[in-house]
Design a protein around this motif. Structure first.
Motif, short mmCIF file in Angstrom:
data_model
loop_
_atom_site.label_atom_id
_atom_site.label_comp_id
_atom_site.label_asym_id
_atom_site.label_seq_id
_atom_site.Cartn_x
_atom_site.Cartn_y
_atom_site.Cartn_z
N ALA A 254 0.78 -1.05 0.23
CA ALA A 254 0.07 0.01 -0.02
C ALA A 254 0.94 1.36 0.05
N ARG A 292 -8.48 -9.96 7.29
CA ARG A 292 -9.14 -8.75 7.75
C ARG A 292 -8.38 -8.11 8.86
N ALA A 293 -7.72 -8.96 9.75
CA ALA A 293 -7.16 -8.37 10.77
C ALA A 293 -6.04 -7.52 10.30
N GLY A 295 -5.46 -6.33 7.62
CA GLY A 295 -5.97 -4.98 6.68
C GLY A 295 -5.74 -5.27 5.24
N ASN A 331 -16.29 -8.29 4.69
CA ASN A 331 -16.39 -7.06 3.78
C ASN A 331 -14.87 -7.08 3.12
N GLN A 507 -8.78 0.71 -2.27
CA GLN A 507 -9.95 0.24 -1.57
C GLN A 507 -10.41 -1.05 -2.13
N THR B 34 -2.22 11.25 1.13
CA THR B 34 -3.48 10.30 -0.05
C THR B 34 -3.71 8.98 0.76
N LEU B 35 -2.66 8.44 1.49
CA LEU B 35 -3.13 7.19 2.19
C LEU B 35 -3.95 7.72 3.41
N GLN B 38 -7.30 7.67 2.29
CA GLN B 38 -7.79 6.32 1.72
C GLN B 38 -8.39 5.77 2.97
N ALA B 39 -7.66 6.06 4.36
CA ALA B 39 -7.86 5.39 5.16
C ALA B 39 -9.28 5.95 5.87
N VAL B 41 -11.51 6.76 4.24
CA VAL B 41 -12.68 6.27 3.15
C VAL B 41 -12.92 4.70 3.60
N ALA B 42 -11.88 3.98 3.95
CA ALA B 42 -11.92 2.82 4.16
C ALA B 42 -12.72 2.59 5.65
N ASN B 45 -16.32 2.96 5.23
CA ASN B 45 -16.75 1.76 4.55
C ASN B 45 -16.54 0.54 5.17
N ALA B 46 -16.66 0.63 6.63
CA ALA B 46 -16.82 -0.42 7.29
C ALA B 46 -15.57 -1.25 7.45
N ASN B 47 -14.36 -0.91 7.24
CA ASN B 47 -13.00 -1.53 7.36
C ASN B 47 -11.87 -0.79 8.35
N PRO B 48 -12.34 -0.77 9.52
CA PRO B 48 -11.09 -0.12 10.38
C PRO B 48 -9.76 -0.95 9.84
N GLN B 49 -9.66 -2.13 9.97
CA GLN B 49 -8.55 -2.87 9.64
C GLN B 49 -7.75 -2.23 8.43
N LEU B 50 -8.46 -2.17 7.60
CA LEU B 50 -7.86 -1.65 6.09
C LEU B 50 -7.34 -0.13 6.40
N LEU B 54 -3.73 1.43 5.94
CA LEU B 54 -3.22 2.28 5.20
C LEU B 54 -2.40 3.33 5.70
#
Lengths: 746, 120
Positions: A254, A292-293, A295, A331, A507, B34-35, B38-39, B41-42, B45-50, B54
Motif C-alpha cells: 500500500a 481482515r485483521a 488490513g 467485507n 479500496q 493520500t493514504l 484513503q484510510a 474512506v476505508a 466503509n466499515a473496514n477499520p483494519q484496512l 493504510l
C-alpha cells in the motif's frame, strides 16, 4: 487370477471422474470439510479494557500466532457480544434474507470469531450460498482474472496472449514463471500486452514475496496476490512468514500505491500435514479473519492449490464456496478460486464453478487459464483457453455476467500483432533483446508455445538481468513505448501509474473499467436486495453477453443456402393424379429447389432426388417429383403426394432432408417408413428408401432399414437451423397454387 | 488530481514530461496524505483494519525500498532477536513510523512467547 468386476462396473471405472481421488473423512488428518471434533466451540471473552483474553476456546496465554493477531486486530469488540450471542441459524438466515441489508451482516460479522462464522456458514445449503453470495459480495459488477503464462517465458507470446485476455474481457492478469530469473521480463511483456488489449487491466507477476514487492516498487506490476496465509502456526511458519511479517508486507504494498490481496484456501494445512485435527473450513475461517485483521483489502480463496484436497471429502466443494462467502462477510474482496484444476471430470469441474458463476463474485476465477492447459505455469486451471467458448456460451445461456465477452477474430489478430511488435520494439529500444521476425510471426499466430519453436529461452533471462541491473522501471517502459510509436499504450500504462498515486484502487474490490473509472466497494457497492435490485447486465454489456460469434440468423442461413443454388428445378405445371400402378410420386416441400438446395446432411436436394428416383427405378417404378405448396408438415406432404400417386404410394421429402414413405389410405401422422434425423441420412439410405417405396407400390416385401443413430447431440447442432429452415418453408407456402409437377435437370 | 510523494501534482506527470525525461519514480509514488485520505474512506466503509493498514503504509512511504524489504525480512520467523526487533522499532519510531514500530514490538512479544526469535 483376481475376479474381474462385471462389465457395467468395468465401464464405469473407466470414466474420467474415477481418475480423481476420494478420501474417507479423517478428522485427525484434517481430511474433513466442516465440523471436525477438533474444531473449538465458538467463544470470546473480553476484559474490561476491551482486550480479547479468550478466543474460540483458547486463553490468551495459549494463543498461537494466528489467534494472537486476530485477537489483537481482528475482532470488533463493540459488536462481539451481540453477534456471539446470536443463534447460528438466526445469523445464517440473515445472510439469505433480502430484507437484511449487506451492511448489517458486515457489521455483525466484524465481531464474530472464526469458529462462529464457520458454524454459521456451515448451515447454508448450496442454493442459499448462491443467494448469500449474490447479496454479500463487495463489488456490484462481477469480474474475472486470467492467467497468462507459457512454458518458455516467451515475451512475444506473453504479450500477444495478454492482449488476447484483455480483449476477452479479463480485468486482471496474473503471470508467473517456470524460471524465477525471468520474472521481470514477464512482468514487462504482460503489462505491455495488457495495455495493447485494453486500458486499465491490472497485472501481477506471482513470484517469491520479496521479488514480487520489488517488481511492484519499480512499477512493473500493478497488483499482488500471492501473499499466502495459513490457519495454523506450524504451517504459517513453515511458509517462512508470520502474521506480522505478512501484515507489514501488506502495508509495504500500500505504501507504494499497489493493490494487494492475500491467498488462502481450505485444505492447504491438511495437504502440508499440519491441520491439528481441525476441519478445513474452520482453519480457513481463521485465515479469513487474519486477512481482515491484517488490513488486506481482499482474499483469493476457494481451495486454490489445495482445491482438490477439499474436493476429495464429503461436502468439500460446498466448503470451497462457503470460504468465498466468508471473505464477503468480512467485507473483503473475494477472488473466488475456480483456479487450480480440481477434477479430471468435465462435469465435476463445471459443477464446482457453476454456483459461483451464477451468484457472481468480485472475480469468478482467481485465475482462468486464458492460455492452453499445457502453457499454464501455475498448473492447469479449472477453466482454460480450451473452455473460453464454453464459458461465453454459459454466460449467454443464463444471461449471467461472468466477466468475459466475445472477441472477434480480426480484432484479436490485430491486437496480438500490435502487442508482439510493441514488445519487440521496446525490448530493442531498452537494449533488452533483439527478437527476429520468424519468432514474432509464430507468436502472433500461436495457439500456444508449442507453435513457437523460434522462441529463444535465453532471451527472457538476459532481458530480466538487464532490467534488474539497470533498474528499469515502468517509466522507462512508458518512454520506450512512446519513442517506438505506441503513444496510446504509453498513455495507458502511464494512467496505471497515475492510479497508484491517486490510491482509489487500494479500496476493497477495486478494478478499472475501460474508461479508467475505479469500480470498488466504495464506488460500485453491491446493492442486491432481492429481485429487481443489484447488478443486472444491461445495454452494451447485455449485448456482449448475448452475442457470441457462432450465432446464426435466418438471413445467414438463406445466404448459405443460396450458395448451393443450381437452378435445376423447373415447374412443368399443375400436378395431375396418376393412374399407372408403377407411378410413385415424390412429394417435396415448398422451399425445395426454390430457397433451400442443401439438406442437413450436406447432400444437394437434386442428389437426394436422384437417389430416390434410382431406388424406385430398381424396382421397376417411375418416380414423379411434385412440389406440395400448402403444408410444411411432412406427413401431409407425403399423404398429399400419395393421393396423386397412381400406385397410392408416395415419398415425402422436406428440403432439409427428412423423408418418409406414405400411402393414400393412412392417417396423416401414420406412415410406412421414416428417416426423422435428416443430418445422418446418407445417399445410400435415400436409395434404399426409394427402393422400398417401389416394393410397397408393387406389394412386395420391403427391406427393413435401420434408422441411422448417433450418440452425439445432433439436435443441438441442427435445431437452430431446423427452426430457420421451417420458417423458410413456411414463407414459401402458397395454398392457392396447388401441387406442381417439377422437372429436375441434372 | 492528487499530489505525488515528490510533491508534484499528478496532472504534471504527462507523457510529454516522461518524453522529456522529467518524471522520476517519486512522481509515481503515493503521498502519505493520500493514504490517510484513503484510510478515512476505508473507515467510512466499515473496514477499520484496512484503514489501519493504510495508515501504516502512509508511514512507510518515507522509507526507501531497500529498508522496507529489510524490515519485512527481519519480521520473518527466526530472523531477529528481541534486541534486533527493538532496534528496528526504535528506528521506525524515531522517523515518525510509530504504528509500524508498535507492530514490530507486538511481533517481538509474540515471537518471544512462541519461540520465533533468532538464536541470540
Amino acid at each position: 487370477m483376481a475376479e474381474q468386476p462385471i462389465g457395467r462396473f468395468r465401464f464405469m471405472d473407466a470414466q474420467r471422474v474415477n481418475l480423481d481421488g476420494f478420501a474417507v473423512e479423517e478428522p485427525s488428518l484434517g481430511l474433513v470439510a466442516f465440523d471436525s471434533p477438533g474444531d473449538p466451540v465458538p467463544n470470546l471473552a473480553v476484559d474490561a479494557s476491551g482486550r480479547v483474553v479468550e478466543l474460540d476456546g483458547r486463553a490468551e496465554a495459549d494463543f498461537d500466532v494466528v489467534d494472537a493477531f486476530i485477537a489483537a486486530h481482528g475482532i470488533d469488540v463493540s459488536v462481539a457480544g451481540e453477534v456471539m450471542a446470536l443463534d447460528d441459524v438466526a445469523l445464517a438466515r440473515m445472510l439469505v434474507d433480502v430484507a437484511v441489508p449487506r451492511s448489517e451482516v458486515v457489521r455483525l460479522a466484524a465481531g464474530a470469531t472464526p469458529a462462529k462464522l464457520a458454524r454459521v456458514l456451515a448451515q447454508l445449503t448450496p442454493a442459499e450460498l448462491v443467494i448469500a453470495m449474490t447479496k454479500m459480495r463487495a463489488r456490484r459488477t462481477p469480474s474475472n482474472q486470467a492467467h497468462v503464462t507459457n512454458r518458455s517465458d516467451d515475451p512475444l507470446l506473453l504479450a500477444a496472449d495478454a492482449a488476447t485476455a484483455a480483449a476477452f474481457g479479463f480485468r486482471e492478469i496474473e503471470t508467473t514463471v517456470p524460471v524465477l530469473g525471468d520474472a521481470p521480463s514477464n512482468a514487462v511483456a504482460v503489462s505491455i500486452g495488457a495495455a495493447v488489449g485494453s486500458p486499465g487491466v491490472l497485472v501481477q507477476c506471482s513470484v517469491e514475496e520479496a521479488l514480487e514487492l520489488e517488481l511492484g516498487m519499480a512499477g512493473l506490476v500493478s497488483y499482488a496476490e500471492t501473499v499466502s496465509l495459513y490457519g495454523t502456526e506450524q504451517i504459517f511458519v513453515d511458509g517462512d512468514d508470520t502474521p506480522w511479517s505478512k501484515a507489514f508486507l501488506t502495508s509495504a504494498y500500500a505504501s507504494r500505491g499497489i493493490k494487494m490481496r492475500v491467498t488462502t484456501g481450505g485444505g492447504s494445512e491438511a495437504l502440508m500435514g499440519g491441520a491439528e485435527g481441525c476441519s478445513m473450513f474452520y482453519l480457513e475461517a481463521r485465515c479469513v479473519s487474519l486477512a481482515r485483521a491484517m488490513g488486506a483489502q481482499g482474499v483469493q480463496n476457494g481451495g486454490i492449490d489445495s482445491a482438490s484436497v477439499a474436493g476429495s471429502v464429503p461436502g468439500g466443494v460446498r466448503s470451497l464456496m462457503a470460504e468465498n462467502l466468508m471473505v464477503m462477510l468480512r467485507n473483503l474482496e473475494a477472488c473466488t478460486g475456480n483456479d487450480a484444476l480440481m477434477s479430471e471430470s468435465e462435469v465435476r469441474r463445471t459443477s464446482r464453478t457453476h454456483p459461483i458463476f451464477i451468484g457472481g463474485s468480485d472475480f469468478i476465477c482467481s485465475g482462468f487459464g486464458s492460455i492452453q492447459r499445457y502453457d499454464n505455469m501455475f498448473g492447469p486451471s479449472q477453466w482454460n483457453s480450451e473452455d473460453i467458448d464454453d464459458y461465453l456460451v454459459m454466460q449467454r445461456d443464463w444471461t449471467v455476467d461472468g466477466g468475459l465477452r466475445t472477441a472477434a477474430e480480426p480484432e484479436v489478430a490485430r491486437l496480438r500483432r500490435r502487442a508482439a511488435e510493441a514488445v519487440r520494439d521496446v525490448y530493442r529500444w531498452l537494449g533488452l533483446a533483439d527478437l527476429d521476425d520468424d519468432w514474432l510471426e509464430q507468436a502472433v499466430d500461436a495457439a500456444g508455445s508449442k507453435d513457437v519453436p523460434a522462441a529463444d529461452l535465453m532471451v527472457p533471462l538476459e532481458a530480466s538481468r538487464v532490467i534488474r541491473q539497470s533498474g528499469v522501471t515502468m517509466i522507462d517502459v512508458v518512454t520506450a513505448l512512446d519513442a517506438c510509436g505506441y503513444a496510446e499504450e504509453a498513455e495507458r500504462l502511464l494512467a496505471m501509474l497515475h492510479a497508484r498515486v491517486a490510491g482509489d484502487y487500494l479500496q476493497t474490490a477495486a478494478i478499472f473499467d475501460e474508461q479508467m473509472n475505479v469500480l470498488s466497494l466504495v464506488t460500485d457497492p453491491n446493492d442486491y436486495a432481492g429481485p429487481g435490485t443489484g447488478y443486472r447486465p444491461t445495454g452494451a454489456r447485455l449485448h456482449e453477453i448475448n452475442t457470441v460469434r457462432q450465432q446464426r440468423s435466418v438471413d445467414d442461413l438463406l445466404r448459405e443456402q443460396a450458395t448451393g443454388s443450381t437452378g435445376a428445378f423447373t415447374v412443368r405445371g399443375p400436378a395431375a393424379a396418376g393412374s399407372d400402378p408403377t407411378d410413385v410420386v415424390i412429394g417435396v416441400s415448398a422451399a425445395t429447389g426454390r430457397r433451400i438446395w442443401t439438406t442437413l446432411s450436406g447432400l444437394s436436394v437434386e442428389d437426394v432426388l436422384e437417389e430416390l428416383l434410382a431406388g424406385l427405378e430398381e424396382e421397376g417404378c417411375r418416380g414423379r417429383v411434385v412440389r406440395i405448396n400448402d403444408t410444411v408438415d411432412l406427413g401431409l406432404i407425403g399423404l398429399t403426394a400419395a393421393r396423386l400417386s397412381g400406385s397410392g404410394i408416395a415419398i415425402g421429402l422436406q428440403a432439409k432432408g427428412t423423408a418418409l414413405i406414405h400411402r393414400r389410405d393412412l392417417a396423416p401422422l401414420a406412415n410406412l417408413e421414416l428417416f426423422s434425423v435428416a443430418p445422418t441420412v446418407t445417399a445410400e439410405l435415400y436409395r434404399a428408401l426409394g427402393s422400398n417405396a417401389g416394393r410397397h407400390a408393387k406389394g412386395s416385401t420391403p427391406e427393413p432399414l435401420r434408422n441411422p443413430y448417433s450418440d452425439m447431440a445432433i439436435e443441438a447442432r441442427f435445431h437452430t437451423k431446423v427452426v430457420s429452415l421451417v420458417a423458410i418453408e413456411r414463407g414459401c407456402l402458397d395454398p392457392a397454387l396447388g401441387p406442381e409437377e417439377l422437372e429436375v435437370h441434372r | 488530481m492528487t499530489t505525488a510523494r515528490s510533491g508534484r501534482d499528478s496532472s504534471e506527470i504527462t507523457l510529454d514530461a516522461v518524453r522529456d525525461g522529467l518524471v522520476s519514480i517519486d512522481d509515481i509514488r503515493i503521498h502519505p496524505d493520500t493514504l490517510e485520505h484513503q484510510a478515512t474512506v476505508a473507515e467510512a466503509n466499515a473496514n477499520p483494519q484496512l484503514a489501519a493498514n493504510l495508515r501504516r503504509a502512509a508511514e512507510l512511504t518515507g522509507l526507501p525500498d531497500d529498508e522496507v524489504l529489510a524490515v519485512y525480512d527481519a519480521l520473518r520467523p527466526r530472523r531477529s532477536t528481541t534486541v534486533q526487533l527493538e532496534t528496528i522499532a526504535a528506528s521506525l519510531e524515531s522517523r515518525g513510523a510509530a504504528l509500524n514500530a508498535a507492530l514490530v514490538r507486538e511481533a517481538a512479544a509474540a515471537y518471544a512467547r512462541r519461540g520465533l526469535l533468532a538464536e541470540g
